[in-house]
Design an enzyme around this catalytic site. Sequence first.
Site, mmCIF file in Angstrom:
data_model
loop_
_atom_site.group_PDB
_atom_site.id
_atom_site.type_symbol
_atom_site.label_atom_id
_atom_site.label_comp_id
_atom_site.label_asym_id
_atom_site.label_seq_id
_atom_site.Cartn_x
_atom_site.Cartn_y
_atom_site.Cartn_z
ATOM 1 C CG HIS A 192 69.028 -4.575 5.358
ATOM 2 N ND1 HIS A 192 68.317 -5.098 4.307
ATOM 3 C CD2 HIS A 192 68.396 -3.424 5.697
ATOM 4 C CE1 HIS A 192 67.303 -4.295 4.014
ATOM 5 N NE2 HIS A 192 67.337 -3.269 4.844
ATOM 6 C CG HIS A 228 68.930 -1.105 0.794
ATOM 7 N ND1 HIS A 228 69.099 -0.448 2.008
ATOM 8 C CD2 HIS A 228 69.412 -2.351 0.984
ATOM 9 C CE1 HIS A 228 69.637 -1.277 2.885
ATOM 10 N NE2 HIS A 228 69.848 -2.432 2.297
ATOM 11 C CB CYS A 286 74.864 -0.315 -4.409
ATOM 12 S SG CYS A 286 76.022 -1.356 -5.328
ATOM 13 C CG HIS A 291 64.971 -6.032 -0.314
ATOM 14 N ND1 HIS A 291 65.769 -5.018 -0.801
ATOM 15 C CD2 HIS A 291 65.764 -6.784 0.480
ATOM 16 C CE1 HIS A 291 67.002 -5.171 -0.325
ATOM 17 N NE2 HIS A 291 67.020 -6.226 0.461
ATOM 18 C CD GLU A 303 68.477 -4.080 -5.128
ATOM 19 O OE1 GLU A 303 68.544 -4.384 -6.341
ATOM 20 O OE2 GLU A 303 69.159 -4.635 -4.248
ATOM 21 C CB THR A 329 71.856 -5.871 -6.808
ATOM 22 O OG1 THR A 329 71.527 -5.389 -5.505
ATOM 23 C CG2 THR A 329 71.640 -4.781 -7.832
ATOM 24 C CB CYS A 352 75.193 -7.904 -7.663
ATOM 25 S SG CYS A 352 76.193 -7.662 -6.195
ATOM 26 C CB SER A 377 71.054 -9.335 5.588
ATOM 27 O OG SER A 377 71.894 -9.653 4.495
ATOM 28 C CB SER A 423 75.231 -5.616 4.974
ATOM 29 O OG SER A 423 74.325 -6.696 5.104
#
Length: 308
Positions: free
Chosen positions: A41, A74, A96, A124, A126, A164, A194, A222, A266
């Site tokens: 992002h 993501h 990731c 989101h 992810e 994360t 994370c 983000s 990011s």
Amino acid sequence: MQVYLAQPRGFCAGVVRAIEIVERALEKHGPPVYVRHEIVHNKYVVESLKAKGAVFVEDLSEVPPRAVTVFSAHGVARTVEDEAAARGLPVLNATCPLVTKVHNQGKRYMSRGRTLVLIGHSGHPEVEGTMGQVPGPVHLVQNVTDVAALPLPLDTPMAYITQTTLSVDDTKDIISALEARFTDLQGPDIRDICYATQNRQSAVRDLGKLVDVILVVGAANSSNSNRLREIGTEAGVASYLIADGSELDPVWLKDAKAVGITAGASAPEVLVDDVIQALRRIGPVEVAVVPGREENIEFRLPAELVAG
């Protein structure tokens, strides 16, 4: 004006790996390479990859037959993986590894017959990917109120996983509420959080003790960058999220003797430099880095992209 840079800030290992996967795919196969969703992002990163020949799409239907396709950092749902496989698309997965680890935890809990809760932000990518990776219903919980509203008996065998880009501090109240409500609850080890999210948030708290204003370099979409700005604000420091130096408002700095800068996971360092240059146009600037945690984590690239 004294400028303090948070340490660590900016790119994490998962972002570095994702961008490198797109760049190496372009080198190996030539353009165009198709990327499902923004690889990370950040508009600057996306635009610079577009200039090299990456094409960003939101749906696999936009990818031509046999075109090299990259899944973003993501992660994606199983349905997306299955669609790519059914169409025979050559896929490079830039998810990731820490996101993949969450997917695997969720699958493991569900295979043991536990009802799964995901702590995260609705919408989101992810979260959509994680919910679509786990073979069964997942209850998304965004806050403590959502925990109280779960339509489940208190003795239900439960487990939770987390997005994360949320740190230990972000999730602790929700986890406490789950623990208070359910008698049989399991969750990942605190070490599984994370590392980059936690380190960047800790660094912003340290920064807040030194400065009058905090500038967070990152994209409006983000999740982790927005959270860094919130943490600065919670610490009582005026905090602003900006994409680059062009968004700096001199009014923010009116009475500031010290300015802190950090960047989301990011955001590339070139954008931090751009903000420093914007500050220099306002007046003389002295830059120092706040001592913080050194990060030396690297994630391996997919085997087919490693020269050998």
